[in-house]
Design a protein around this motif. Structure first.
Motif, mmCIF file in Angstrom:
data_model
loop_
_atom_site.group_PDB
_atom_site.id
_atom_site.type_symbol
_atom_site.label_atom_id
_atom_site.label_comp_id
_atom_site.label_asym_id
_atom_site.label_seq_id
_atom_site.Cartn_x
_atom_site.Cartn_y
_atom_site.Cartn_z
ATOM 1 N N LEU A 45 0.821 -1.211 0.000
ATOM 2 C CA LEU A 45 0.000 0.000 0.000
ATOM 3 C C LEU A 45 0.848 1.252 0.000
ATOM 4 O O LEU A 45 0.495 2.256 -0.627
ATOM 5 N N PHE A 46 2.005 1.204 0.686
ATOM 6 C CA PHE A 46 2.897 2.358 0.611
ATOM 7 C C PHE A 46 3.381 2.568 -0.806
ATOM 8 O O PHE A 46 3.484 3.699 -1.282
ATOM 9 N N GLY A 47 3.676 1.448 -1.499
ATOM 10 C CA GLY A 47 4.094 1.587 -2.891
ATOM 11 C C GLY A 47 3.010 2.226 -3.739
ATOM 12 O O GLY A 47 3.293 3.070 -4.589
ATOM 13 N N LEU A 48 1.760 1.834 -3.483
ATOM 14 C CA LEU A 48 0.664 2.403 -4.255
ATOM 15 C C LEU A 48 0.505 3.893 -3.980
ATOM 16 O O LEU A 48 0.323 4.709 -4.891
ATOM 17 N N LEU A 49 0.583 4.257 -2.705
ATOM 18 C CA LEU A 49 0.510 5.676 -2.363
ATOM 19 C C LEU A 49 1.635 6.446 -3.038
ATOM 20 O O LEU A 49 1.462 7.574 -3.505
ATOM 21 N N PHE A 50 2.811 5.816 -3.083
ATOM 22 C CA PHE A 50 3.931 6.495 -3.719
ATOM 23 C C PHE A 50 3.688 6.697 -5.205
ATOM 24 O O PHE A 50 4.024 7.753 -5.754
ATOM 25 N N VAL A 51 3.098 5.710 -5.888
ATOM 26 C CA VAL A 51 2.801 5.895 -7.312
ATOM 27 C C VAL A 51 1.890 7.095 -7.495
ATOM 28 O O VAL A 51 2.109 7.962 -8.347
ATOM 29 N N MET A 52 0.862 7.178 -6.625
ATOM 30 C CA MET A 52 -0.060 8.303 -6.713
ATOM 31 C C MET A 52 0.666 9.633 -6.596
ATOM 32 O O MET A 52 0.480 10.553 -7.389
ATOM 33 N N PHE A 53 1.502 9.751 -5.554
ATOM 34 C CA PHE A 53 2.150 11.036 -5.341
ATOM 35 C C PHE A 53 3.244 11.307 -6.348
ATOM 36 O O PHE A 53 3.529 12.465 -6.647
ATOM 37 N N ASP A 54 3.829 10.280 -6.904
ATOM 38 C CA ASP A 54 4.823 10.501 -7.960
ATOM 39 C C ASP A 54 4.149 11.065 -9.201
ATOM 40 O O ASP A 54 4.654 11.996 -9.827
ATOM 41 N N VAL A 55 2.986 10.486 -9.574
ATOM 42 C CA VAL A 55 2.266 11.008 -10.734
ATOM 43 C C VAL A 55 1.844 12.452 -10.473
ATOM 44 O O VAL A 55 1.937 13.320 -11.346
ATOM 45 N N GLU A 56 1.405 12.705 -9.231
ATOM 46 C CA GLU A 56 1.015 14.074 -8.893
ATOM 47 C C GLU A 56 2.195 15.024 -9.057
ATOM 48 O O GLU A 56 2.063 16.112 -9.623
#
Lengths: 414, 169, 121
Positions: free
Chosen positions: C65-76
């Motif tokens: 889930l941390f990885g998923l959150l990171f993908v979100m914020f990286d795209v942002e």
């Protein structure tokens, strides 16, 4: 009939002088980095020794400067033990994936040049060029991409060792690194607001003449970036995953001799290049007072190194003084504090910038943004509290407090 | 003479990168170890980024490295390491019907190549195909603003879905 | 086009030099070091006792889930970077657009926070 004749890449001409400049820059940057890493390791051991009231390395060479070389040579002669359960290809690949991004970040860092009264160009062999190895237009994005690639070295090292402790250590280290990479990128955006471009040369040029981003963006993005960089580099106080006091060495437990040395080297090289990036982004890079007229670019190099050494001193000071953060505290700081703070500050800076063009009152903008941020914080706190109440956590906490009071009462009564 | 006029450095680099990508893609589907497959995928996506850079789309190219290689495949690797992956080979990642796979692959490749050539066979690239970040940014925030906001809602939905599914376990 | 490709070529040459240097160091070390194979040396290290179980362990779901959150914020972050460089041109409209974008993604973070995904790593 030359292969390069029709190629748009060579329209500008690629004569001997250009090739010579390229070779000088690449070899110079390479040699500089290697020597810097050697000295950095010595610097850290000596300084930490100093702060702990002991001498540190003192035997290999004058003041122990050759200690790093001695350690490296020792590690060359150690036997390389590859565990039987390890994955052969990836075990050998991991040190490369750790070290190469560390080298590459340095290629976009401006090392010198006169940015106070010029635009940082120097003229060598009749060609005007910048004092950096390369200046792609998306330079700072390349830095972020390379630090994302550095996570692979750690992750693959832990997995390929075939030991469950290594795997666990590497997964935790990777999770830590990616958490702080988000904060790194978001605090970087504040710098981009000021510079208007992604190229490192433009970012440094926009800070010419004491216009450093440290105070122009407010102190917050610089602080967030430094904290995020410290966690990204796995440096103390965020070095739980590879600390010396831990019995198992984390992702590099099963590595020995030169491969272990390569991870070690990669970590210190990352420290140096990340400090160079902080100097470029927030401290104006080579910007500083130019004291002579001839060869004015030399002063840029001097000031760059002064700032770099100051930052390295800061990192070593963190190591010597601060206690280590627990892993859950670490992740809390990254996700719950740094990311909302950098997002909010980015919007504040954006509003100020737009407001400056439109003639809005600065104080009114600041008040509105701070009020909006406070309102969001209060709503968030209510939401989190109500979430905990639903799950019964708060009831447990109150019950514990109630028990403590009940235990105290008979003593008061009697 | 006409063949040699194509032998510019950019075309040579393109063919080299393309060959490496094809090799990585073939190894990706034939390897028996899932983590090795993820690493070959890194190779393929790195090749895509290099091709973007060769074409002058630097923002997209570096973003490809930053997001795909730097975030998405790390997510894959986290997911792989959640399940039981052993070091060494697993038997279930490949199957015996190589002939059917090759025929299907050739059919898809043939259709794709024909479509691309029929659609873009006559197009010529100018000498300078660079796209600056400013141009990309301007097009996002003027012409494609609705898809941009839709991206944020999409990401939010993905995150909420993942959290709901994860918490049920 | 020439400056553009030349700068990436320079970075590529730098990377190649780094790879060559690492390869040279490893080769030199393989020449210099002793090689005395002994079966006990190749057992995984588990604090000195004999290893128990297989060489893997189930990482917890939280890391994914941390990885998923990171993908979100990286795209942002990738969307924020070009916006930040061109904010002056976009004015108030751009500010409001990005504020909406950031708000929606911050909602995701706060949802994760409330659902105790970010807790007790």
């Amino acid at each position: 009939m030359s292969v390069f004749a029709l190629d748009p890449a060579y329209i500008g001409g690629f004569g001997l002088s250009e090739a010579l400049i390229l070779i000088i820059k690449v070899v110079g940057a390479f040699g500089l980095l290697l020597v810097a890493v050697m000295l950095m390791i010595w610097f850290e051991r000596k300084l930490v020794g100093d702060m702990q009231n002991r001498i540190g390395p003192a035997r290999a060479g004058p003041w122990g400067i050759l200690q790093t070389l001695a350690d490296g040579v020792k590690l060359f002669f150690k036997e390389d033990l590859r565990p039987a359960k390890s994955d052969r290809l990836v075990y050998r690949l991991a040190p490369y994936m750790s070290l190469v991004p560390a080298f590459l970040v340095f290629s976009v860092v401006p090392v010198g040049g006169n940015f106070t009264s010029g635009d940082g160009t120097v003229t060598w062999f009749g060609n005007s060029t910048f004092l950096q190895v390369a200046d792609p237009h998306v330079g700072i994005l390349l830095v972020l991409a390379l630090s994302s690639a550095a996570v692979y070295g750690i992750m693959l090292a832990g997995w390929s060792s075939g030991s469950k402790y290594s795997l666990l250590g590497s997964v935790r280290a990777s999770a830590q690194m990616i958490s702080y990479e988000a904060a790194l990128g978001l605090s970087l955006a504040a710098v981009l607001l000021q510079a208007g471009s992604l190229s490192t040369h433009e970012i440094v040029a926009a800070q010419g003449g004491w216009n450093w981003n440290l105070w122009v963006t407010g102190l917050v993005p610089a602080l967030v970036f430094v904290i995020a960089a410290t966690a990204e580099l796995n440096r103390p106080p965020f070095d739980l995953v590879e600390a010396e006091q831990e019995l198992v060495g984390g992702f590099h437990t099963e590595y020995s001799s030169i491969r272990f040395a390569l991870f070690f080297l990669a970590e210190f090289m990352n420290v140096i290049t990340m400090s160079a990036i902080i100097v470029t982004l927030f401290l104006g890079g080579p910007d500083g007072p130019v004291l002579t007229e001839r060869a004015s670019w030399i002063w840029g190099v001097v000031w760059f190194f002064v700032k770099l050494v100051a930052l390295l001193f800061m990192f070593v000071w963190f190591r010597a003084t601060l206690p280590r953060l627990r892993y859950d505290q670490l992740m809390d700081v990254g996700w719950k504090f740094l990311i909302p703070l950098s997002l909010g500050w980015l919007l504040l800076l954006g509003a100020l910038r737009v407001g400056r063009d439109r003639g809005w009152n600065t104080a009114a903008v600041v008040v509105v943004c701070v009020a909006a941020g406070a309102a969001a914080g209060v709503l968030l706190r209510l939401a989190v509290r109500s979430g905990r109440r639903e799950s019964g956590e708060l009831a447990d906490a109150e019950a514990d407090a109630g028990e403590a009071v009940n235990v105290g009462e008979p003593e008061k009564g009697s | 003479m006409s063949v040699f006029s194509l032998l510019v450095a950019q075309n040579v680099v393109f063919w080299v990168i393309a060959a490496l990508m094809v090799f990585a893609a073939l190894r990706l589907v034939t390897t028996r170890n899932v983590v090795h497959a993820a690493l070959y995928l890194v190779g393929v996506l790195g090749g895509v980024a290099a091709l973007f850079l060769l074409m002058g789309a630097e923002f997209v190219g570096i973003t490809q490295i930053l997001i795909y290689i730097g975030a998405v495949i790390i997510l894959f690797l986290f997911g792989i390491m959640l399940t039981r992956t052993r070091i060494g080979d697993e038997e279930k990642t490949d199957h015996r019907n190589r002939l059917g796979a090759i025929l299907a692959g050739l059919a898809v490749a043939g259709v794709t190549i024909y479509t691309v050539i029929a659609g873009f066979g006559d197009a010529e690239l100018g000498a300078d195909t660079r796209t600056t970040t400013a141009e990309v940014s301007d097009s996002i925030f003027s012409q494609y603003i609705i898809p941009f906001e839709a991206v944020s809602v999409l990401l939010l939905a993905a995150l909420i879905g993942a959290i709901v599914v994860a918490r049920r376990e | 086009m020439s400056d553009f490709l030349r700068s990436y070529l320079t970075v590529g040459i730098f990377a190649l030099l780094a790879v060559i240097m690492v390869a040279l160091m490893l080769t030199l070390a393989s020449v210099l070091r002793p090689e005395r194979p002994q079966k006990q040396k190749y057992i995984s290290y588990e604090s000195g006792v004999d290893p128990v179980g297989e060489g893997w362990s189930q990482s917890r779901l939280r890391y994914y889930l941390f990885g998923l959150l990171f993908v979100m914020f990286d795209v942002e972050a990738v969307f924020i970077f070009p916006w930040a460089t061109r904010l002056e041109t976009y004015g108030v409209f751009g500010l409001v657009e990005m504020a909406i974008f950031i708000f929606i993604l911050a909602l995701g973070l706060f949802y994760a926070w409330r659902k105790r995904v970010l807790q007790w790593v």
